[in-house]
Scaffold this motif. Structure first.
Motif, PDB file in Angstrom:
ATOM      1  N   ALA A 248       0.809  -1.402  -0.042  1.00 31.62           N
ATOM      2  CA  ALA A 248      -0.455   0.479   0.054  1.00 31.62           C
ATOM      3  C   ALA A 248       1.082   1.231  -0.129  1.00 31.62           C
ATOM      4  O   ALA A 248       1.556   1.883   1.073  1.00 31.62           O
ATOM      5  CB  ALA A 248      -0.847  -0.029   1.372  1.00 31.62           C
ATOM      6  N   LEU A 259      -5.286  -4.448  -3.513  1.00 27.80           N
ATOM      7  CA  LEU A 259      -5.538  -4.748  -2.622  1.00 27.80           C
ATOM      8  C   LEU A 259      -6.082  -5.887  -2.546  1.00 27.80           C
ATOM      9  O   LEU A 259      -6.485  -7.366  -2.406  1.00 27.80           O
ATOM     10  CB  LEU A 259      -5.132  -4.611  -1.765  1.00 27.80           C
ATOM     11  CG  LEU A 259      -4.034  -3.293  -1.689  1.00 27.80           C
ATOM     12  CD1 LEU A 259      -3.978  -2.720  -0.809  1.00 27.80           C
ATOM     13  CD2 LEU A 259      -2.485  -4.289  -1.428  1.00 27.80           C
ATOM     14  N   VAL A 275       0.356  -6.753   4.806  1.00 26.40           N
ATOM     15  CA  VAL A 275       0.019  -5.822   3.480  1.00 26.40           C
ATOM     16  C   VAL A 275       1.542  -5.025   4.251  1.00 26.40           C
ATOM     17  O   VAL A 275       1.158  -4.411   5.936  1.00 26.40           O
ATOM     18  CB  VAL A 275      -0.771  -4.481   3.071  1.00 26.40           C
ATOM     19  CG1 VAL A 275      -0.762  -3.733   3.247  1.00 26.40           C
ATOM     20  CG2 VAL A 275      -2.247  -6.029   2.747  1.00 26.40           C
ATOM     21  N   ALA A 281      -0.823   2.963   4.099  1.00 24.73           N
ATOM     22  CA  ALA A 281      -1.935   2.505   4.645  1.00 24.73           C
ATOM     23  C   ALA A 281      -3.371   3.635   5.066  1.00 24.73           C
ATOM     24  O   ALA A 281      -4.396   3.609   4.799  1.00 24.73           O
ATOM     25  CB  ALA A 281      -1.541   1.691   5.883  1.00 24.73           C
ATOM     26  N   VAL A 293      -6.825   1.947  -1.673  1.00 27.63           N
ATOM     27  CA  VAL A 293      -6.294   0.809  -0.900  1.00 27.63           C
ATOM     28  C   VAL A 293      -7.288  -0.307   0.087  1.00 27.63           C
ATOM     29  O   VAL A 293      -7.396  -0.877   1.157  1.00 27.63           O
ATOM     30  CB  VAL A 293      -5.561   1.255   0.595  1.00 27.63           C
ATOM     31  CG1 VAL A 293      -4.864   2.183   0.210  1.00 27.63           C
ATOM     32  CG2 VAL A 293      -6.865   1.963   1.280  1.00 27.63           C
ATOM     33  N   MET A 296      -7.409  -3.853   2.057  1.00 31.24           N
ATOM     34  CA  MET A 296      -6.015  -3.467   2.816  1.00 31.24           C
ATOM     35  C   MET A 296      -6.554  -3.949   4.783  1.00 31.24           C
ATOM     36  O   MET A 296      -6.438  -4.661   4.862  1.00 31.24           O
ATOM     37  CB  MET A 296      -5.491  -2.455   2.843  1.00 31.24           C
ATOM     38  CG  MET A 296      -5.118  -2.008   3.984  1.00 31.24           C
ATOM     39  SD  MET A 296      -3.372  -0.852   4.110  1.00 31.24           S
ATOM     40  CE  MET A 296      -5.489   0.293   5.044  1.00 31.24           C
ATOM     41  N   LEU A 302      -1.156  -5.921   8.797  1.00 31.42           N
ATOM     42  CA  LEU A 302      -0.707  -5.105   8.456  1.00 31.42           C
ATOM     43  C   LEU A 302      -0.352  -4.761   9.069  1.00 31.42           C
ATOM     44  O   LEU A 302      -0.656  -4.362  10.283  1.00 31.42           O
ATOM     45  CB  LEU A 302      -2.158  -4.669   8.453  1.00 31.42           C
ATOM     46  CG  LEU A 302      -2.080  -2.656   8.086  1.00 31.42           C
ATOM     47  CD1 LEU A 302      -1.976  -2.716   6.627  1.00 31.42           C
ATOM     48  CD2 LEU A 302      -3.924  -2.243   8.222  1.00 31.42           C
TER      49      LEU A 302
END
Ligand SMILES: Cc1ncc(COP(=O)(O)O)c(C=O)c1O
Length: 491
Positions: A248, A259, A275, A281, A293, A296, A302
């Motif tokens: 991202a 994504l 991610v 993000a 995104v 995500m 993440l």
């Protein structure tokens, strides 16, 4: 209950003269406020002279020096030569720009000097738990996920991938290590993925060969057909694909992989979806680009930073893991000296999980405080506006570049990164590379602005990575004018 105070000859590191230390502290706060308030009046960077560098080669001090004198040394030799990233025209690599209250929070946290790793009947763990819950809400991530503040996104990536490896290995990695691999474990990311992913893969004992770098499309996003073909080939060859790392916001161009598609592939292939959203993000909270995104929130883990976008002072990053128990199982280890005694009572008897159960660190500072104070100071809506403002400014710079025949845009402006170069029709690519490197160095050394450089499609380009809450549109006008001026002079 406190004992009677007696005179003593025992030593302490507390001030001997509290009043002069108080005065020094007030002076420091005044000076730091002046420093931040006047950032724009100074060059964006200046080289530390040799005599300053020499200053840091003296042997260890054995005897005390007055705090006032030490502070004078700081004012003379340290403060004037920063990296420069707080300056309104610093756009090199991906740096944050800090805030005043954020720096106060670091001072308050350091004064409390808490350990946020363990024990749960103290405020710091509650503050960290709350800010992690806020981040989950802001990024649309499940409330049941675990989370942890880290020193930065490199460590956040390492933690996410450590959980991925342990979950997907199919055997007990903590007991057996990687001595027990049944078929080589491999993972996938685009050629544009950040180097911290490879470093993590190496540290996790998988070996850098296990990281398959997949080519990108014309928007610098992972090529999905190539990805699927490589996974299929690897399975054919008896390898064990276990994870896809989506980007991202890539560091080179700000590209974001598809994504949703990566989440679908991971689901179909029973692979972990991590991610790296170091800065990108936060596109999730910018109204104009949040669709970029999408997907995500489906990641198993993440990783992102707060010291890039979100503008908090170094160091602060975060990792969220969808499967809290898997996260805990990867790190928890309780020796007898960390056992909890009586549930519900004493320092160790609370009901929140200890963060050290989710981390390699045992001692952890109070970095949550600056996040907690910053979000309260400005509110999430202002962060949304500022991130959108950076994206709009990056697009503005892209338009300025496209309007000038002396400049060439080297990649689409997807988010907050603008790659471009000075061009001249009678110069070949090699000569243009040299010229643009010279332009970059001149921009930095003359204190005009600090972009960084990178290579896109084999050509050296200037790169503006914009996570700066102090920049204005006129700063980008100035940059473009100066690149053209220096380029023409040098060419
Ligand atoms: C995309 C990306 N991932 C990871 C990192 C590493 O983050 P940190 O510097 O906070 O460790 C960076 C740093 O610039 C980055 O841009």
């Amino acid at each position: 209950m406190t004992p009677d105070v007696k005179t003593t000859s025992e030593e302490t590191l507390d001030p001997q003269d509290w009043e002069s230390m108080r005065a020094l502290g007030h002076r420091m706060v005044d000076d730091m406020l002046d420093y931040v308030q006047t950032l724009r009046e100074r060059p964006s960077w200046k080289h530390a002279p040799d005599q300053v560098k020499e200053h840091f080669k003296t042997p260890v001090p054995q005897n005390p020096q007055p705090a006032e004198e030490i502070y004078e040394e700081f004012l003379e030799n340290v403060l004037p030569y920063p990296l420069g990233n707080n300056h309104p025209r610093f756009w090199g690599w991906v740096f944050g720009t800090g805030t005043v209250l954020g720096s106060y929070a670091d001072m308050l946290g350091a004064t409390m000097n808490t350990n946020s790793g363990d024990f749960d009947h103290h405020s710091a763990i509650h503050v960290e738990t709350q800010v992690i819950n806020w981040f989950k809400q802001m990024l649309g991530y499940p409330a049941s996920a675990s989370g942890l503040l880290t020193s930065g996104c490199s460590v956040a990536n390492l933690i996410g991938l450590a959980v991925a490896r342990n979950v997907k290995a199919g055997f007990d990695v903590r007991t057996n290590g990687l001595q027990d691999v049944r078929g080589k474990m491999v993972l996938y990311a685009s050629q544009e993925i950040h180097s911290s992913i490879q470093k993590s893969v190496e540290l996790l004992g998988l070996g850098s060969d296990a990281l398959r770098h997949i080519p990108v499309d014309e928007r610098f996003r992972i090529n999905l057909q190539e990805l699927q073909a490589t996974i299929a080939q690897d399975r054919e060859a008896g390898l064990r694909p276990f994870c896809i790392v989506g980007a991202a916001g890539t560091v080179n161009t700000g590209a974001t992989d598809d994504l949703e598609a990566l989440a679908d592939i991971c689901r179909a292939e029973d692979m972990w979806f991590h991610v790296d959203g170091a800065f990108g993000a936060w596109a999730a909270i910018a109204p104009g680009v949040r669709d970029l995104v999408a997907g995500m929130e489906r990641a198993d883990s993440l990783a992102f930073d707060l010291h890039k976008w979100m503008y908090m002072p170094f160091e602060i990053g975060c990792v969220l893991v969808r499967h809290a128990e898997e996260h805990r199982k990867t790190f928890t280890l309780t020796p007898e000296y960390l056992e909890r005694e009586i549930e519900g009572r004493g320092l160790t008897g609370g009901d929140l999980p200890w963060l050290t159960d989710y981390d390699f660190h045992l001692s952890r500072g109070f970095r949550a405080l600056k996040a907690w104070m910053s979000l309260k100071e400005h509110g999430s809506l202002k962060y949304s506006r500022l991130i959108q403002q950076n994206i709009d400014q990056a697009r503005y710079l892209g338009e300025l570049i496209e309007a000038r025949p002396e400049l060439e845009l080297s990649a689409p402006v997807e988010l907050n990164i603008v790659c471009f170069r000075y061009v001249k029709s009678d110069m070949d690519d090699g000569a243009l590379d040299t010229l643009n490197k010279e332009i970059l160095v001149e921009l930095q050394e003359q204190g005009i602005a600090v972009p960084s450089g990178t290579t896109i499609n084999g050509k050296f380009v200037l790169r503006v990575g914009h996570t700066n809450h102090r920049s204005r549109r006129e700063d980008f006008d100035f940059l473009v004018g100066e690149v053209i001026r220096i380029g023409a002079d040098l060419a």
